[in-house]
Design a protein around this motif. Structure first.
Motif, PDB file in Angstrom:
ATOM      1  N   MET A 148      21.208  34.816  43.933  1.00  0.00           N
ATOM      2  CA  MET A 148      22.021  33.606  43.869  1.00  0.00           C
ATOM      3  C   MET A 148      23.421  33.870  44.406  1.00  0.00           C
ATOM      4  SD  MET A 148      22.997  31.254  40.531  1.00  0.00           S
ATOM      5  CE  MET A 148      21.273  30.917  40.164  1.00  0.00           C
ATOM      6  N   ASP A 149      23.925  32.939  45.198  1.00  0.00           N
ATOM      7  CA  ASP A 149      25.301  32.983  45.681  1.00  0.00           C
ATOM      8  C   ASP A 149      26.156  32.078  44.800  1.00  0.00           C
ATOM      9  OD1 ASP A 149      24.657  34.675  47.731  1.00  0.00           O
ATOM     10  OD2 ASP A 149      24.488  33.107  49.249  1.00  0.00           O
ATOM     11  N   VAL A 150      27.270  32.619  44.306  1.00  0.00           N
ATOM     12  CA  VAL A 150      28.210  31.846  43.488  1.00  0.00           C
ATOM     13  C   VAL A 150      29.535  31.815  44.241  1.00  0.00           C
ATOM     14  CG1 VAL A 150      29.299  31.593  41.239  1.00  0.00           C
ATOM     15  CG2 VAL A 150      27.039  32.659  41.402  1.00  0.00           C
ATOM     16  N   ASP A 155      40.680  32.076  47.722  1.00  0.00           N
ATOM     17  CA  ASP A 155      40.887  33.516  47.695  1.00  0.00           C
ATOM     18  C   ASP A 155      41.726  33.972  46.500  1.00  0.00           C
ATOM     19  OD1 ASP A 155      43.164  32.284  48.609  1.00  0.00           O
ATOM     20  OD2 ASP A 155      43.678  33.870  50.046  1.00  0.00           O
ATOM     21  N   GLU A 156      42.249  33.021  45.715  1.00  0.00           N
ATOM     22  CA  GLU A 156      43.032  33.379  44.538  1.00  0.00           C
ATOM     23  C   GLU A 156      42.199  33.356  43.265  1.00  0.00           C
ATOM     24  OE1 GLU A 156      46.429  30.874  44.324  1.00  0.00           O
ATOM     25  OE2 GLU A 156      47.323  31.619  46.190  1.00  0.00           O
ATOM     26  N   THR A 157      40.952  32.978  43.379  1.00  0.00           N
ATOM     27  CA  THR A 157      40.065  32.957  42.209  1.00  0.00           C
ATOM     28  C   THR A 157      39.821  34.380  41.705  1.00  0.00           C
ATOM     29  OG1 THR A 157      38.937  30.973  42.999  1.00  0.00           O
ATOM     30  CG2 THR A 157      37.792  32.284  41.343  1.00  0.00           C
ATOM     31  N   ASP A 158      39.939  34.587  40.412  1.00  0.00           N
ATOM     32  CA  ASP A 158      39.692  35.894  39.800  1.00  0.00           C
ATOM     33  C   ASP A 158      38.186  36.140  39.783  1.00  0.00           C
ATOM     34  OD1 ASP A 158      39.338  38.115  38.136  1.00  0.00           O
ATOM     35  OD2 ASP A 158      41.083  37.614  36.914  1.00  0.00           O
ATOM     36  N   MET A 159      37.691  36.978  40.701  1.00  0.00           N
ATOM     37  CA  MET A 159      36.253  37.187  40.837  1.00  0.00           C
ATOM     38  C   MET A 159      35.663  37.982  39.670  1.00  0.00           C
ATOM     39  SD  MET A 159      35.543  35.449  43.410  1.00  0.00           S
ATOM     40  CE  MET A 159      33.806  35.891  43.616  1.00  0.00           C
ATOM     41  N   LYS A 180      27.145  41.941  44.005  1.00  0.00           N
ATOM     42  CA  LYS A 180      28.145  42.427  44.956  1.00  0.00           C
ATOM     43  C   LYS A 180      28.956  41.246  45.467  1.00  0.00           C
ATOM     44  CE  LYS A 180      24.981  42.237  48.931  1.00  0.00           C
ATOM     45  NZ  LYS A 180      24.344  43.012  50.034  1.00  0.00           N
ATOM     46  N   LEU A 181      30.151  41.547  46.005  1.00  0.00           N
ATOM     47  CA  LEU A 181      30.983  40.523  46.607  1.00  0.00           C
ATOM     48  C   LEU A 181      30.749  40.510  48.111  1.00  0.00           C
ATOM     49  CD1 LEU A 181      34.328  41.015  44.637  1.00  0.00           C
ATOM     50  CD2 LEU A 181      32.501  39.370  44.190  1.00  0.00           C
ATOM     51  N   VAL A 182      30.561  39.332  48.676  1.00  0.00           N
ATOM     52  CA  VAL A 182      30.276  39.182  50.097  1.00  0.00           C
ATOM     53  C   VAL A 182      31.357  38.311  50.734  1.00  0.00           C
ATOM     54  CG1 VAL A 182      28.613  38.398  51.812  1.00  0.00           C
ATOM     55  CG2 VAL A 182      27.806  39.377  49.663  1.00  0.00           C
ATOM     56  N   ALA A 183      31.994  38.833  51.770  1.00  0.00           N
ATOM     57  CA  ALA A 183      33.043  38.094  52.442  1.00  0.00           C
ATOM     58  C   ALA A 183      32.471  36.876  53.158  1.00  0.00           C
ATOM     59  CB  ALA A 183      33.768  38.999  53.434  1.00  0.00           C
ATOM     60  N   VAL A 184      33.164  35.722  53.024  1.00  0.00           N
ATOM     61  CA  VAL A 184      32.722  34.499  53.692  1.00  0.00           C
ATOM     62  C   VAL A 184      33.780  33.962  54.654  1.00  0.00           C
ATOM     63  CG1 VAL A 184      31.174  33.823  51.848  1.00  0.00           C
ATOM     64  CG2 VAL A 184      33.551  33.094  51.753  1.00  0.00           C
ATOM     65  N   PHE A 186      38.375  33.876  55.708  1.00  0.00           N
ATOM     66  CA  PHE A 186      39.689  33.458  55.223  1.00  0.00           C
ATOM     67  C   PHE A 186      40.082  34.164  53.921  1.00  0.00           C
ATOM     68  CE2 PHE A 186      37.810  29.860  57.533  1.00  0.00           C
ATOM     69  CZ  PHE A 186      38.734  29.711  58.560  1.00  0.00           C
ATOM     70  N   GLY A 187      39.634  35.406  53.769  1.00  0.00           N
ATOM     71  CA  GLY A 187      39.959  36.180  52.572  1.00  0.00           C
ATOM     72  C   GLY A 187      39.151  35.812  51.352  1.00  0.00           C
ATOM     73  N   ILE A 188      38.215  34.888  51.495  1.00  0.00           N
ATOM     74  CA  ILE A 188      37.403  34.442  50.359  1.00  0.00           C
ATOM     75  C   ILE A 188      36.122  35.262  50.293  1.00  0.00           C
ATOM     76  CG2 ILE A 188      36.166  32.500  49.321  1.00  0.00           C
ATOM     77  CD1 ILE A 188      38.079  30.634  50.793  1.00  0.00           C
ATOM     78  N   LYS A 189      35.749  35.664  49.079  1.00  0.00           N
ATOM     79  CA  LYS A 189      34.498  36.380  48.855  1.00  0.00           C
ATOM     80  C   LYS A 189      33.664  35.622  47.829  1.00  0.00           C
ATOM     81  CE  LYS A 189      36.308  41.003  49.864  1.00  0.00           C
ATOM     82  NZ  LYS A 189      36.499  42.393  49.359  1.00  0.00           N
ATOM     83  N   LYS A 190      32.357  35.597  48.072  1.00  0.00           N
ATOM     84  CA  LYS A 190      31.445  34.979  47.107  1.00  0.00           C
ATOM     85  C   LYS A 190      30.749  36.072  46.303  1.00  0.00           C
ATOM     86  CE  LYS A 190      27.512  34.769  50.339  1.00  0.00           C
ATOM     87  NZ  LYS A 190      26.563  33.871  51.039  1.00  0.00           N
TER      88      LYS A 190
END
Length: 229
Positions: A148-150, A155-159, A180-184, A186-190
């Motif tokens: 599942m992708d969340v 990019d300021e969200t506390d992952m 794991k965190l996957v870059a999507v 603009f500095g955002i990771k899912k």
């Protein structure tokens, strides 16, 4: 030969081919063979490249709390298993010796009616025994492995808090796995997280709704991959 380097592409390819037609490393139930091989993998195999190894990894992950109680020899190394391994089962049973046919018991002049009657009687007994055993067996629960992708808001969200919130969901029939965190961009990771669900107990739509309920962190969710066990 057996398994050797399970970190390299070559080693993972061997594992992937090995479990392509098997649910477990040896036999028909989880054992120390699965534990030893599982412990050699630092991260889950990539589902796109090694789909069968990925399925096996996530299935064995559901038994992690039972590793010490699984059958088999815990002193054996993972190299004792795999292609051309001499150990094909956890507890190989000695095959019963074939009974030699006694020529004295063969009635060459018996009637056809007598032979048919005995054969039908034996068939009926075996069928009754089979049905009795089948009725006593409990059908294993159907399970699925899900990736599942969340997705966060920005990019300021506390992952870390996002993942902690996701894993805080506890349900009967739900087991969280590796993530794991996957870059999507603009500095955002899912957050990409694996889970195993019992199909009769867990609705993925309801689970996604529960996760999306953490509105401070979660923007949306998607099912990236799913495979039946």
């Amino acid at each position: 030969m057996g398994f050797s380097d399970l970190v390299s592409d070559a080693g993972l390819t061997i594992l992937n081919n090995w479990v392509k037609t098997r649910s477990y490393i040896v036999g028909y139930s989880p054992s120390q063979a699965d534990v030893k091989v599982f412990q050699q993998l630092k991260t889950p195999p990539a589902p796109e490249t090694y789909p069968f190894a990925w399925r096996w990894y996530n299935h064995i992950l559901t038994f992690e709390s039972e590793f010490s109680t699984l059958p088999g020899d815990p002193t054996k190394d993972h190299t004792a298993y795999g292609p051309e391994s001499a150990e094909l089962t956890v507890n190989p049973a000695k095959a019963p010796a074939a009974e030699e046919e006694d020529d004295d018991d063969v009635d060459l002049f018996g009637s056809d009616d007598e032979v048919d009657e005995e054969a039908e009687k034996l068939k009926a007994e075996r069928l009754a025994e089979y049905n009795k055993k089948k009725a006593g067996k409990v059908k294993p629960a159907a399970k699925s492995i899900v990736t599942m992708d969340v997705k966060p808001w920005d990019d300021e969200t506390d992952m870390k808090e996002l993942e902690s919130s996701v894993r805080s969901i506890e349900k009967d029939g739900l087991v969280w796995g590796a993530s794991k965190l996957v870059a999507v961009g603009f500095g955002i990771k899912k957050l990409q997280i694996n889970l195993v669900v019992e199909d009769d107990k867990i609705s993925l739509d309801d689970l996604q709704a529960d996760i999306e309920g953490f509105e401070d962190y979660v923007q949306s969710t998607d099912i990236a991959a799913m495979q039946k066990l």
